[in-house]
Design a protein around this motif. Sequence first.
Motif, PDB file in Angstrom:
ATOM      1  N   ALA A  61       0.835  -1.208   0.000  1.00 54.97           N
ATOM      2  CA  ALA A  61       0.000   0.000   0.000  1.00 54.97           C
ATOM      3  C   ALA A  61       0.866   1.253   0.000  1.00 54.97           C
ATOM      4  O   ALA A  61       0.593   2.216  -0.741  1.00 54.97           O
ATOM      5  CB  ALA A  61      -0.925  -0.008   1.219  1.00 54.97           C
ATOM      6  N   ALA A  62       1.920   1.265   0.816  1.00 48.99           N
ATOM      7  CA  ALA A  62       2.803   2.428   0.894  1.00 48.99           C
ATOM      8  C   ALA A  62       3.519   2.656  -0.433  1.00 48.99           C
ATOM      9  O   ALA A  62       3.704   3.808  -0.854  1.00 48.99           O
ATOM     10  CB  ALA A  62       3.818   2.240   2.020  1.00 48.99           C
ATOM     11  N   SER A  92       6.211   7.884  -2.099  1.00 47.95           N
ATOM     12  CA  SER A  92       7.041   8.403  -1.013  1.00 47.95           C
ATOM     13  C   SER A  92       7.778   9.649  -1.515  1.00 47.95           C
ATOM     14  O   SER A  92       8.330   9.648  -2.618  1.00 47.95           O
ATOM     15  CB  SER A  92       8.043   7.337  -0.566  1.00 47.95           C
ATOM     16  OG  SER A  92       8.838   7.797   0.481  1.00 47.95           O
ATOM     17  N   PRO A  93       7.759  10.730  -0.744  1.00 48.92           N
ATOM     18  CA  PRO A  93       7.076  10.869   0.548  1.00 48.92           C
ATOM     19  C   PRO A  93       5.564  10.967   0.364  1.00 48.92           C
ATOM     20  O   PRO A  93       5.091  11.434  -0.661  1.00 48.92           O
ATOM     21  CB  PRO A  93       7.634  12.172   1.108  1.00 48.92           C
ATOM     22  CG  PRO A  93       7.980  12.973  -0.114  1.00 48.92           C
ATOM     23  CD  PRO A  93       8.459  11.973  -1.133  1.00 48.92           C
ATOM     24  N   LEU A  94       4.859  10.524   1.378  1.00 47.87           N
ATOM     25  CA  LEU A  94       3.404  10.527   1.323  1.00 47.87           C
ATOM     26  C   LEU A  94       2.882  11.962   1.415  1.00 47.87           C
ATOM     27  O   LEU A  94       3.241  12.689   2.333  1.00 47.87           O
ATOM     28  CB  LEU A  94       2.842   9.695   2.478  1.00 47.87           C
ATOM     29  CG  LEU A  94       1.355   9.350   2.442  1.00 47.87           C
ATOM     30  CD1 LEU A  94       1.056   8.396   1.299  1.00 47.87           C
ATOM     31  CD2 LEU A  94       0.931   8.716   3.769  1.00 47.87           C
ATOM     32  N   PRO A  95       2.039  12.390   0.465  1.00 42.50           N
ATOM     33  CA  PRO A  95       1.483  13.743   0.552  1.00 42.50           C
ATOM     34  C   PRO A  95       0.732  13.932   1.866  1.00 42.50           C
ATOM     35  O   PRO A  95       0.015  13.034   2.319  1.00 42.50           O
ATOM     36  CB  PRO A  95       0.522  13.801  -0.639  1.00 42.50           C
ATOM     37  CG  PRO A  95       1.008  12.759  -1.590  1.00 42.50           C
ATOM     38  CD  PRO A  95       1.571  11.669  -0.729  1.00 42.50           C
ATOM     39  N   ALA A 113      -5.777   8.365   2.457  1.00 44.22           N
ATOM     40  CA  ALA A 113      -5.597   7.146   3.248  1.00 44.22           C
ATOM     41  C   ALA A 113      -4.502   7.275   4.295  1.00 44.22           C
ATOM     42  O   ALA A 113      -4.213   6.308   5.008  1.00 44.22           O
ATOM     43  CB  ALA A 113      -5.286   5.963   2.320  1.00 44.22           C
ATOM     44  N   ALA A 114      -3.883   8.460   4.419  1.00 44.99           N
ATOM     45  CA  ALA A 114      -2.754   8.624   5.342  1.00 44.99           C
ATOM     46  C   ALA A 114      -3.088   8.252   6.789  1.00 44.99           C
ATOM     47  O   ALA A 114      -2.295   7.566   7.447  1.00 44.99           O
ATOM     48  CB  ALA A 114      -2.215  10.050   5.254  1.00 44.99           C
ATOM     49  N   PRO A 115      -4.249   8.693   7.356  1.00 41.86           N
ATOM     50  CA  PRO A 115      -4.525   8.310   8.746  1.00 41.86           C
ATOM     51  C   PRO A 115      -4.596   6.805   8.961  1.00 41.86           C
ATOM     52  O   PRO A 115      -4.026   6.287   9.936  1.00 41.86           O
ATOM     53  CB  PRO A 115      -5.878   8.986   9.025  1.00 41.86           C
ATOM     54  CG  PRO A 115      -5.942  10.125   8.060  1.00 41.86           C
ATOM     55  CD  PRO A 115      -5.269   9.618   6.828  1.00 41.86           C
TER      56      PRO A 115
END
Length: 252
Positions: A104-105, A110-113, A118-120
């Motif tokens: 998923a990551a 990367s880096p995750l916006p 879906a970040a939380p």
Amino acid sequence: SNWGIVASNAGDPRNAIELYDRVQSIYTQNGTDPATHPVYSFNRARTLEQFGRFSEARAGYSQCEAVSNEQRAPLARVYCLLGLASVSQAMDDVTSAADYLATAASLAGSPLPPDYPAAPRMNIMRGLIAAKQGHLQEARGSFDAVIDNSKAAHISNDALYARARLNLQEGKLAAAEADARRMLALAQEAQGSLPHSDRTGTAWLVLGEVLQKQGNAPAASRAFHDAIDNLSSTVDPQHPALLRARELSAGS
């Protein structure tokens, strides 16, 4: 389908599953395969996990992930992979959970916006897996990030529960109690006029564990009773939280 989301977030997964089953019936009557709708599939699988039917939830997430991949819907696929990670860790399969999270990551980039939808959920999963691997400070940082930034009550609730359990594990009872009471307030607010909520029940459970460790046996016993009252009306009879509440209540 939206009603199902509301019911689930309010702490009533039993009713939410019934609503999703009605949606599935409507799809079938109209000659449509509900599995081709990944958002519906994800929401139903998430509710099955919340209810405690983990094997069915895992199958639903797997189907959702496959369809999302076929339809070239990367965000939907990320959510489904995080669902697979979540249900895997709930079933104590930490290796699979870590693999799903890594995939998923990778899809998310990367880096995750900072505003990635879906970040939380990704941070909660990172924290849960880190905690099970013994990386407690890493886990705490992940939970803190969600609690400090999330505007969704049910997401904050999940992160607070995870951090409360971490505080319990580390013997930080005052911090654990603060998280549990904050979680309880959020759950009861989301519950509204509903008679029972699984989120309220889970909050009472972790608060009871804190009170028990603080030596307040009468208050702990009442908390376990409230946990059982809420959970027995909203989740599967074999749900781990309900079983733990019954076990702790019997011993209090």
